[in-house]
Design a protein around this motif. Sequence first.
Motif, PDB file in Angstrom:
ATOM      1  N   ALA A 163       3.089  -4.395   2.965  1.00  0.00           N
ATOM      2  CA  ALA A 163       2.607  -5.290   1.905  1.00  0.00           C
ATOM      3  C   ALA A 163       1.225  -4.862   1.412  1.00  0.00           C
ATOM      4  O   ALA A 163       0.967  -4.864   0.200  1.00  0.00           O
ATOM      5  N   ASN A 164       0.343  -4.480   2.328  1.00  0.00           N
ATOM      6  CA  ASN A 164      -0.982  -3.998   1.918  1.00  0.00           C
ATOM      7  C   ASN A 164      -0.865  -2.763   1.028  1.00  0.00           C
ATOM      8  O   ASN A 164      -1.499  -2.681  -0.031  1.00  0.00           O
ATOM      9  N   SER A 165      -0.054  -1.805   1.454  1.00  0.00           N
ATOM     10  CA  SER A 165       0.098  -0.572   0.674  1.00  0.00           C
ATOM     11  C   SER A 165       0.811  -0.823  -0.649  1.00  0.00           C
ATOM     12  O   SER A 165       0.476  -0.216  -1.664  1.00  0.00           O
ATOM     13  N   ALA A 166       1.784  -1.721  -0.643  1.00  0.00           N
ATOM     14  CA  ALA A 166       2.500  -2.040  -1.882  1.00  0.00           C
ATOM     15  C   ALA A 166       1.564  -2.708  -2.888  1.00  0.00           C
ATOM     16  O   ALA A 166       1.587  -2.371  -4.080  1.00  0.00           O
ATOM     17  N   ALA A 167       0.738  -3.631  -2.426  1.00  0.00           N
ATOM     18  CA  ALA A 167      -0.227  -4.280  -3.323  1.00  0.00           C
ATOM     19  C   ALA A 167      -1.200  -3.242  -3.883  1.00  0.00           C
ATOM     20  O   ALA A 167      -1.487  -3.239  -5.088  1.00  0.00           O
ATOM     21  N   ASP A 168      -1.673  -2.358  -3.024  1.00  0.00           N
ATOM     22  CA  ASP A 168      -2.581  -1.300  -3.458  1.00  0.00           C
ATOM     23  C   ASP A 168      -1.920  -0.423  -4.516  1.00  0.00           C
ATOM     24  O   ASP A 168      -2.534  -0.083  -5.530  1.00  0.00           O
ATOM     25  N   TYR A 169      -0.652  -0.087  -4.305  1.00  0.00           N
ATOM     26  CA  TYR A 169       0.067   0.771  -5.244  1.00  0.00           C
ATOM     27  C   TYR A 169       0.330   0.062  -6.573  1.00  0.00           C
ATOM     28  O   TYR A 169       0.005   0.584  -7.636  1.00  0.00           O
ATOM     29  N   VAL A 170       0.905  -1.127  -6.503  1.00  0.00           N
ATOM     30  CA  VAL A 170       1.310  -1.832  -7.732  1.00  0.00           C
ATOM     31  C   VAL A 170       0.096  -2.224  -8.571  1.00  0.00           C
ATOM     32  O   VAL A 170       0.055  -1.975  -9.777  1.00  0.00           O
ATOM     33  N   ILE A 171      -0.900  -2.822  -7.943  1.00  0.00           N
ATOM     34  CA  ILE A 171      -2.086  -3.228  -8.694  1.00  0.00           C
ATOM     35  C   ILE A 171      -2.866  -1.992  -9.137  1.00  0.00           C
ATOM     36  O   ILE A 171      -3.457  -1.971 -10.212  1.00  0.00           O
ATOM     37  N   GLY A 172      -2.824  -0.937  -8.311  1.00  0.00           N
ATOM     38  CA  GLY A 172      -3.504   0.308  -8.665  1.00  0.00           C
ATOM     39  C   GLY A 172      -2.959   0.962  -9.922  1.00  0.00           C
ATOM     40  O   GLY A 172      -3.645   1.760 -10.565  1.00  0.00           O
ATOM     41  N   LEU A 173      -1.734   0.642 -10.304  1.00  0.00           N
ATOM     42  CA  LEU A 173      -1.145   1.202 -11.520  1.00  0.00           C
ATOM     43  C   LEU A 173      -1.779   0.643 -12.798  1.00  0.00           C
ATOM     44  O   LEU A 173      -1.685   1.260 -13.856  1.00  0.00           O
ATOM     45  N   VAL A 174      -2.419  -0.515 -12.698  1.00  0.00           N
ATOM     46  CA  VAL A 174      -3.045  -1.145 -13.865  1.00  0.00           C
ATOM     47  C   VAL A 174      -4.383  -0.451 -14.128  1.00  0.00           C
ATOM     48  O   VAL A 174      -5.251  -0.427 -13.253  1.00  0.00           O
ATOM     49  N   PRO A 175      -4.538   0.136 -15.313  1.00  0.00           N
ATOM     50  CA  PRO A 175      -5.794   0.846 -15.598  1.00  0.00           C
ATOM     51  C   PRO A 175      -7.021  -0.063 -15.434  1.00  0.00           C
ATOM     52  O   PRO A 175      -6.980  -1.248 -15.716  1.00  0.00           O
ATOM     53  N   VAL A 176      -8.086   0.477 -14.953  1.00  0.00           N
ATOM     54  CA  VAL A 176      -9.387  -0.131 -14.710  1.00  0.00           C
ATOM     55  C   VAL A 176      -9.308  -1.240 -13.650  1.00  0.00           C
ATOM     56  O   VAL A 176      -9.979  -1.152 -12.631  1.00  0.00           O
ATOM     57  N   ILE A 177      -8.504  -2.257 -13.868  1.00  0.00           N
ATOM     58  CA  ILE A 177      -8.383  -3.348 -12.900  1.00  0.00           C
ATOM     59  C   ILE A 177      -7.881  -2.807 -11.560  1.00  0.00           C
ATOM     60  O   ILE A 177      -8.395  -3.157 -10.505  1.00  0.00           O
ATOM     61  N   GLY A 178      -6.904  -1.931 -11.626  1.00  0.00           N
ATOM     62  CA  GLY A 178      -6.359  -1.328 -10.410  1.00  0.00           C
ATOM     63  C   GLY A 178      -7.395  -0.498  -9.673  1.00  0.00           C
ATOM     64  O   GLY A 178      -7.447  -0.502  -8.441  1.00  0.00           O
ATOM     65  N   ASP A 179      -8.220   0.212 -10.420  1.00  0.00           N
ATOM     66  CA  ASP A 179      -9.262   1.037  -9.795  1.00  0.00           C
ATOM     67  C   ASP A 179     -10.325   0.164  -9.130  1.00  0.00           C
ATOM     68  O   ASP A 179     -10.788   0.476  -8.028  1.00  0.00           O
ATOM     69  N   LEU A 180     -10.680  -0.930  -9.769  1.00  0.00           N
ATOM     70  CA  LEU A 180     -11.633  -1.871  -9.161  1.00  0.00           C
ATOM     71  C   LEU A 180     -11.033  -2.514  -7.915  1.00  0.00           C
ATOM     72  O   LEU A 180     -11.716  -2.714  -6.916  1.00  0.00           O
ATOM     73  N   PHE A 181      -9.742  -2.830  -7.983  1.00  0.00           N
ATOM     74  CA  PHE A 181      -9.042  -3.402  -6.833  1.00  0.00           C
ATOM     75  C   PHE A 181      -9.062  -2.423  -5.657  1.00  0.00           C
ATOM     76  O   PHE A 181      -9.304  -2.821  -4.513  1.00  0.00           O
ATOM     77  N   ASP A 182      -8.823  -1.137  -5.946  1.00  0.00           N
ATOM     78  CA  ASP A 182      -8.850  -0.112  -4.898  1.00  0.00           C
ATOM     79  C   ASP A 182     -10.183  -0.086  -4.160  1.00  0.00           C
ATOM     80  O   ASP A 182     -10.233   0.077  -2.946  1.00  0.00           O
TER      81      ASP A 182
END
Length: 140
Positions: free
Chosen positions: A86-105
């Motif tokens: 679940a941690n890795s999936a959240a990182d992957y899925v949210i990471g796909l969103v430009p800018v927001i995903g990078d901040l999430f990472d």
Amino acid sequence: MSDTARTFEQKTPSEIERELDHLNRLARTLDSRFVLPGTSIRFGLDTLIGLVPGIGDTLVAAPSAWIIWRGHRMGIGKRHIARMVANSAADYVIGLVPVIGDLFDVGFKANLRNVAILQEQLDARKQAQSAVQPETGALA
């Protein structure tokens, strides 16, 4: 038998520690290797590679999956493996969103979370095993 084929029970405590050290170094490289100058904000290769649209987050999913697979090979319970997934999936899925995903990472650090789960479960198992083993010693 290769080292990766040996189960947790077949490994010595020093082999387990080496494995955890290796996984921890990998997680730190992925999640907190670098510091943003002038701040205490840490980020890793996950954030940098994730900046490449589309393929970046997919490339970084491989070492994240490796950490989970090693946890499975060490006999970590299904519930804890599910948390790691679940941690890795959240990182992957949210990471796909430009800018927001990078901040999430930068803030979420899924790989460090996963290694912490692994460490916690192995420590609990070690304590349980030492509690079951009878004390050895001479009678006074």
